[in-house]
Design a protein around this motif. Structure first.
Motif, short mmCIF file in Angstrom:
data_model
loop_
_atom_site.label_atom_id
_atom_site.label_comp_id
_atom_site.label_asym_id
_atom_site.label_seq_id
_atom_site.Cartn_x
_atom_site.Cartn_y
_atom_site.Cartn_z
N SER A 2 -4.38 0.88 5.56
CA SER A 2 -5.48 1.53 4.83
C SER A 2 -6.63 0.56 4.59
O SER A 2 -6.46 -0.65 4.58
CB SER A 2 -4.98 2.07 3.49
OG SER A 2 -4.79 1.01 2.57
N GLU A 3 -7.82 1.12 4.36
CA GLU A 3 -8.98 0.30 4.05
C GLU A 3 -8.73 -0.52 2.79
O GLU A 3 -9.08 -1.70 2.73
CB GLU A 3 -10.21 1.19 3.85
CG GLU A 3 -11.46 0.41 3.46
CD GLU A 3 -12.70 1.28 3.33
OE1 GLU A 3 -13.68 0.81 2.72
OE2 GLU A 3 -12.69 2.40 3.85
N ASP B 92 0.82 -1.21 0.00
CA ASP B 92 0.00 0.00 0.00
C ASP B 92 0.86 1.27 0.00
O ASP B 92 0.47 2.28 -0.58
CB ASP B 92 -0.92 -0.02 1.22
CG ASP B 92 -1.92 1.11 1.23
OD1 ASP B 92 -2.73 1.18 0.28
OD2 ASP B 92 -1.91 1.93 2.16
N PHE C 187 -4.89 4.47 13.21
CA PHE C 187 -4.67 3.96 11.86
C PHE C 187 -3.56 2.92 11.89
O PHE C 187 -2.47 3.20 12.39
CB PHE C 187 -4.29 5.11 10.92
CG PHE C 187 -3.87 4.67 9.55
CD1 PHE C 187 -4.81 4.49 8.55
CD2 PHE C 187 -2.53 4.43 9.26
CE1 PHE C 187 -4.43 4.08 7.27
CE2 PHE C 187 -2.14 4.03 7.99
CZ PHE C 187 -3.09 3.85 7.00
#
Length: 444
Positions: free
Chosen positions: A348-349, A123, A345
């Protein structure tokens, strides 16, 4: 002194390295766990009354001393605590009870953690999902493939394509595994110290000790010298590929593998009880692990003298972690939160969505494999809305994104097929579900 981790080729069928560490019969149970429709209104920590048949199953194994403990944990969405059914003690004949903070050898349940660590780097653009591994580890350029997976190591052909990160994540790179390979390749894994997991400090009758490779970097270099079992992206074959990803992570991140896991997953998830080496101060929480021979359990790795109290020679992303029900539930909760937990966090999604989806290359033939009719994501089984995997000493973990459920099964015994716990659990669960549906209908 070399740790007794060994080549179990001389053992009976009931107890061998292949049977001790194999997780094939375990991971399918994750799907059963992910089907639990945990009620939104249940707030009690122990919910055995709601799951009478499941609780009876746990009680049967514990009360008859077939196992020291059998604990089911599950949680709904982002509720901070998992709820439990069952229990037991850290060791047979000992009074200390297991709970959410007890420590279990999770073996291959380490794989989804390593998979998500890989997804973090993908990511961030530091890795590519379809990037050739030899761009990070040059020794894996120009690999050879065995003509016969059980045949001579000299009878090979060139690999027809490079191994990629996607293939490592999904066991489709064609790599072997000490606990799966046979013949000369399996012997070479033992000779090179490419072990599939630690079992015990203690000598186990019939098990020849194997000296592990001295560190993950050497482990990876030695692996690169061996031929593949299959052409890349043609077969699904359970392998040491997730362990190799640990070395990929080290090179790409510039951090030792376990340090990366701690900094990027354990600390932000609040996982304070997940280790490759259990600190001496926490040994009192460690369960005993049992070998089952002829239906009788005997300790093969007692908690107070566990091999997991020693530093590992190789930081094994495929099967090296010890964790607690509370910690692993937090990892699953982070996945259900699509990368976030308690407002923090972690990833990430998109990384979670991709990592929990089916990533198997389209060219792979799944016929006859453990995953026929199913899929595989970043280190774990992917089917429908569920993602999870099992460990060789009886642990299971899964999330279901549609149900917003996280669930685990905790116990410690080897080999997994010694008891039909997964089939019995599914039957008990169905009875409880039927009772719940009947009660709901009667109240309507």
């Amino acid at each position: 002194m070399p740790i007794q981790t060994a080549a179990l080729s001389g053992m009976t069928p009931d107890l061998s390295r292949r049977s001790l560490l194999r997780a094939g019969a375990l991971f399918a149970g994750g799907a059963a766990l992910s089907g639990l429709p945990f009620g939104r209104a249940a707030f009690a920590h122990d919910v055995s009354e709601d799951w009478a048949n499941v609780a009876a199953l746990a009680d049967k194994y514990v009360s008859q001393k077939k196992l020291a403990n059998l604990l089911l944990s599950f949680g709904w969405d982002q509720q901070p605590h998992a709820h439990t059914v069952g229990g037991g003690t850290l060791a047979l004949g000992k009074p200390a009870l297991v709970d959410e903070n007890s420590l279990y050898r999770i073996y291959s349940m380490s794989k989804p953690i390593t998979g998500m660590a890989t997804m973090i780097l993908i990511d961030e653009g530091k890795l590519g999902l379809d990037q050739p591994v030899h761009e990070i580890l040059p020794a894996f350029r120009d690999m050879k493939v065995l003509v016969d997976p059980e045949g001579s190591l000299d009878d090979t052909v060139p690999a027809n394509q490079p191994i990629t990160i996607r293939m490592l994540l999904t066991h489709t790179a064609g790599l072997g595994y000490q606990i799966i390979s046979k013949g000369p390749l399996q012997k070479a894994f033992n000779a090179q110290g490419l072990i599939g997991g630690r079992v015990s400090r203690l000598p186990i009758p019939g098990i020849e000790p194997v000296t592990p490779a001295p560190g993950l970097a050497v482990w990876a270099d030695r692996l690169a010298e061996l031929p593949l079992m299959y052409q890349p992206a043609t077969r699904w074959s359970y392998s040491c590929s997730i362990d190799l990803l640990g070395r990929v992570i080290e090179v790409v991140s510039g951090m030792e593998f376990e340090a990366f896991l701690k900094a990027r997953i354990f600390d932000p998830c609040g996982m304070t009880s997940t280790f490759m080496q259990v600190p001496a101060s926490e040994a009192h929480r460690l369960t005993d692990n049992y070998g089952i021979v002829g239906g009788t359990p005997f300790p093969i790795d007692p908690g107070p003298a566990s091999v997991f109290l020693d530093p590992p020679e190789v930081a094994a992303g495929g099967g090296g972690l010890v964790s607690s029900p509370k910690d692993y539930d937090r990892f699953l909760r982070m996945l259900l939160g699509y990368g976030r937990i308690d407002g923090k966090f972690v990833m990430s999604e998109n990384a979670v969505r991709v990592g929990t989806s089916n990533l198997i290359p389209a060219t792979v033939d799944l016929k006859g494999s453990w995953l026929e009719g199913e899929g595989h994501g970043a280190g774990g089984r992917s089917k429908g809305s569920s993602f999870g995997w099992g460990g060789a000493a009886g642990t299971l973990g899964a999330v279901d994104f549609d149900l917003k459920l996280r669930s685990c099964l905790w116990t410690q015994y080897m080999p997994s097929e010694a008891y039909p716990i997964r089939d019995e659990f599914m039957a008990a669960m169905q009875k409880d579900l039927a009772a719940m549906r009947a009660a709901k209908k009667a109240a309507a």
